[in-house]
Design a protein around this motif. Sequence first.
Motif, PDB file in Angstrom:
ATOM      1  N   ALA B  74      -0.718  -0.340  11.481  1.00  0.00           N
ATOM      2  CA  ALA B  74      -1.135   0.136  10.157  1.00  0.00           C
ATOM      3  C   ALA B  74      -2.473   0.869  10.244  1.00  0.00           C
ATOM      4  O   ALA B  74      -2.684   1.880   9.574  1.00  0.00           O
ATOM      5  CB  ALA B  74      -1.243  -1.036   9.186  1.00  0.00           C
ATOM      6  N   THR B  78      -3.899   5.546   9.875  1.00  0.00           N
ATOM      7  CA  THR B  78      -4.797   5.818   8.743  1.00  0.00           C
ATOM      8  C   THR B  78      -6.136   6.311   9.270  1.00  0.00           C
ATOM      9  O   THR B  78      -6.598   5.862  10.315  1.00  0.00           O
ATOM     10  CB  THR B  78      -5.048   4.528   7.929  1.00  0.00           C
ATOM     11  OG1 THR B  78      -3.833   3.805   7.820  1.00  0.00           O
ATOM     12  CG2 THR B  78      -5.587   4.854   6.547  1.00  0.00           C
ATOM     13  N   GLY B  82     -10.042   4.854   5.359  1.00  0.00           N
ATOM     14  CA  GLY B  82      -9.076   4.027   4.645  1.00  0.00           C
ATOM     15  C   GLY B  82      -8.551   2.870   5.462  1.00  0.00           C
ATOM     16  O   GLY B  82      -7.672   2.124   5.021  1.00  0.00           O
ATOM     17  N   ARG B  83      -9.098   2.701   6.652  1.00  0.00           N
ATOM     18  CA  ARG B  83      -8.533   1.758   7.613  1.00  0.00           C
ATOM     19  C   ARG B  83      -8.589   0.298   7.142  1.00  0.00           C
ATOM     20  O   ARG B  83      -7.623  -0.449   7.271  1.00  0.00           O
ATOM     21  CB  ARG B  83      -9.289   1.902   8.940  1.00  0.00           C
ATOM     22  CG  ARG B  83      -8.467   1.578  10.126  1.00  0.00           C
ATOM     23  CD  ARG B  83      -9.007   2.228  11.390  1.00  0.00           C
ATOM     24  NE  ARG B  83      -8.439   3.553  11.593  1.00  0.00           N
ATOM     25  CZ  ARG B  83      -8.850   4.404  12.537  1.00  0.00           C
ATOM     26  NH1 ARG B  83      -9.851   4.070  13.334  1.00  0.00           N
ATOM     27  NH2 ARG B  83      -8.269   5.570  12.672  1.00  0.00           N
ATOM     28  N   ALA B  86      -6.046  -0.273   4.472  1.00  0.00           N
ATOM     29  CA  ALA B  86      -4.692  -0.247   5.036  1.00  0.00           C
ATOM     30  C   ALA B  86      -4.385  -1.544   5.770  1.00  0.00           C
ATOM     31  O   ALA B  86      -3.284  -2.101   5.645  1.00  0.00           O
ATOM     32  CB  ALA B  86      -4.554   0.944   5.981  1.00  0.00           C
ATOM     33  N   ARG B  89      -3.835  -4.377   3.205  1.00  0.00           N
ATOM     34  CA  ARG B  89      -2.504  -4.310   2.589  1.00  0.00           C
ATOM     35  C   ARG B  89      -1.427  -4.703   3.585  1.00  0.00           C
ATOM     36  O   ARG B  89      -0.428  -5.327   3.224  1.00  0.00           O
ATOM     37  CB  ARG B  89      -2.253  -2.908   2.036  1.00  0.00           C
ATOM     38  CG  ARG B  89      -3.049  -2.594   0.773  1.00  0.00           C
ATOM     39  CD  ARG B  89      -2.586  -1.291   0.123  1.00  0.00           C
ATOM     40  NE  ARG B  89      -2.759  -0.148   0.999  1.00  0.00           N
ATOM     41  CZ  ARG B  89      -3.879   0.565   1.118  1.00  0.00           C
ATOM     42  NH1 ARG B  89      -4.935   0.258   0.369  1.00  0.00           N
ATOM     43  NH2 ARG B  89      -3.948   1.575   1.948  1.00  0.00           N
ATOM     44  N   GLU B 176      -0.804  -5.417  -3.928  1.00  0.00           N
ATOM     45  CA  GLU B 176      -1.568  -4.439  -3.140  1.00  0.00           C
ATOM     46  C   GLU B 176      -2.749  -3.918  -3.958  1.00  0.00           C
ATOM     47  O   GLU B 176      -3.833  -3.683  -3.420  1.00  0.00           O
ATOM     48  CB  GLU B 176      -0.666  -3.282  -2.708  1.00  0.00           C
ATOM     49  CG  GLU B 176       0.318  -3.688  -1.619  1.00  0.00           C
ATOM     50  CD  GLU B 176       1.013  -2.492  -0.981  1.00  0.00           C
ATOM     51  OE1 GLU B 176       1.213  -1.465  -1.676  1.00  0.00           O
ATOM     52  OE2 GLU B 176       1.359  -2.582   0.217  1.00  0.00           O
ATOM     53  N   ASP B 180      -6.673  -4.095  -2.982  1.00  0.00           N
ATOM     54  CA  ASP B 180      -7.572  -2.934  -2.995  1.00  0.00           C
ATOM     55  C   ASP B 180      -8.826  -3.208  -3.816  1.00  0.00           C
ATOM     56  O   ASP B 180      -9.937  -2.926  -3.385  1.00  0.00           O
ATOM     57  CB  ASP B 180      -6.840  -1.717  -3.575  1.00  0.00           C
ATOM     58  CG  ASP B 180      -5.910  -1.078  -2.560  1.00  0.00           C
ATOM     59  OD1 ASP B 180      -6.115  -1.309  -1.349  1.00  0.00           O
ATOM     60  OD2 ASP B 180      -4.984  -0.349  -2.970  1.00  0.00           O
TER      61      ASP B 180
END
Lengths: 191, 191
Positions: B74, B78, B82-83, B86, B89, B176, B180
Motif C-alpha cells: 500500500a 502512494t 500520502g503514505r 494509505a 487505511r 476509512e 483519515d
Amino acid sequence: MDKYHHGNLKAALLKAAFQLVGKIGSEALTLRGVARRAGVSHNAPYRHFKSKEDLVAALATEAFRQLHQFLKDAMASTDPAGRLGAAARAYLRFGLANRARFHVMFHSAFDRASYPEYVAAYRDVLSLLSEMMHARGDLNPKEIAIGEELIWASVHGITELGIAQRLRYGKVEELEELVDVAVASLLRGLT
Amino acid sequence: MDKYHHGNLKAALLKAAFQLVGKIGSEALTLRGVARRAGVSHNAPYRHFKSKEDLVAALATEAFRQLHQFLKDAMASTDPAGRLGAAARAYLRFGLANRARFHVMFHSAFDRASYPEYVAAYRDVLSLLSEMMHARGDLNPKEIAIGEELIWASVHGITELGIAQRLRYGKVEELEELVDVAVASLLRGLT
DNA sequence: ACCTGAACACCGTTCAAGT
DNA sequence: ACCTGAACACCGTTCAAGT
C-alpha cells in the motif's frame, strides 16, 4: 447456613467467575471451574445459566454496568470542562485494573443480539460519551457523531494496547498523557 | 504423491489453521480440528509444533508477516505525502478482511516472550510507522515517539471496533474516513 | 425448585508402537 | 524421521435420580 438451598447461587457463580477470570484469564475460564470455585457440582450452574455462553454474557453485562458506574463517579467529581478527559482516563484505568474483565467485555464470542441486557449495559456506557459531547455546545450534530466514534476508538485503542503491554509509553501516567493528547487533538481536529 | 512422508506437513497445517480460523473463529480453533482438516491423525501436529500454543504463535507470526507485506504494498503505490494515510487505511482494511486472523494476532493467549519470531514480525510492522514518522522531517524525537503511539492506537482502535461492528459509522468507506480524520487531527495536535 | 452422579462426545497431551 | 491408536485427565452438555 442452609447449604442445600443455596438461595443465592447465581450471584455466587458470577462472583466466582469474576475471581477466576482475573486469576487465570478469560480464555481459560471454564464452567466446571466456576462451579468448583462456588462449591457446587459441575452442572448446578445450568439452573441459572443455560450454557457457558450465557454465563459469559452475564459476566460481560455486569462488567459494563461496573464500568458505567466507575465512569459516572469519575465524571461527578470533575467540573464540566474537564469531564470528558476525566471519563477517558477513567476508562483507561478501569481497563488496566481489570484486564481479563475488559477482555470478556469486548472479545468474548457470544452472540450479542441474543443478549439485550448486554446491549443495554453497553449502550449506557456509550451514552455517557454522547451526553458529554452534546453538553459542550460547540459542535454540530455531524461533528458530534464523528467525534464520538473517534474519541471512543482512540481511548479504546490506547486501553487495549496498554493492557496488552504493547506501547512503549506503558506506565499508567504515560498512558493517561496519551489519552489526554488524543482527546484534545481529536476535539480540535473536528472544527 | 507420497502420502506417508508428507514432507510439507508444517505448511499444510498452517494453511488448514488459517482456513479453520476464518471459518469458525479463533476461539473455536482446536488442534485436533486442524489435524483433521489437514488429513492427518490428531497428534501428527506434535512433530512440528510442541503445543497448541506453539501453533497459534506460528499463526500469529505468519499473519504479522502478511500484514507487513500488505502495508508495504500500500505504501509503495502512494507518494510520500500520502503514505501514512494509505498505510493506516490498509491496516484497517486488512483487519476488516481478516477478522479472525486479526484476533489471533492481537488476542491469543500465548506468552510472547517465548516467541522471538513473533516479536520480530510484530516489530517489523511497527517499524514501518516509525520510518514514515521520521521521513516527514517536521517532528522532533519526542513528538515522533508520542505520535507513533497515538496514531497506532487510534487506527488500531477503529479497526478493533470496526471488526466487532461496534461503530455507527461502520461501512468500510466510513471507517476509512474516521482513520483519515484521526491521523490528520493527531498529526496536527502534535505540534 | 434445587442439586447430584453417571454418561457422551469432545479436547490437549503423552506414550508405545508401527513404517 | 514421520505417523498412528490407545489412553488420561479434562471440558460442555444432557439425563435420570435424589431432597
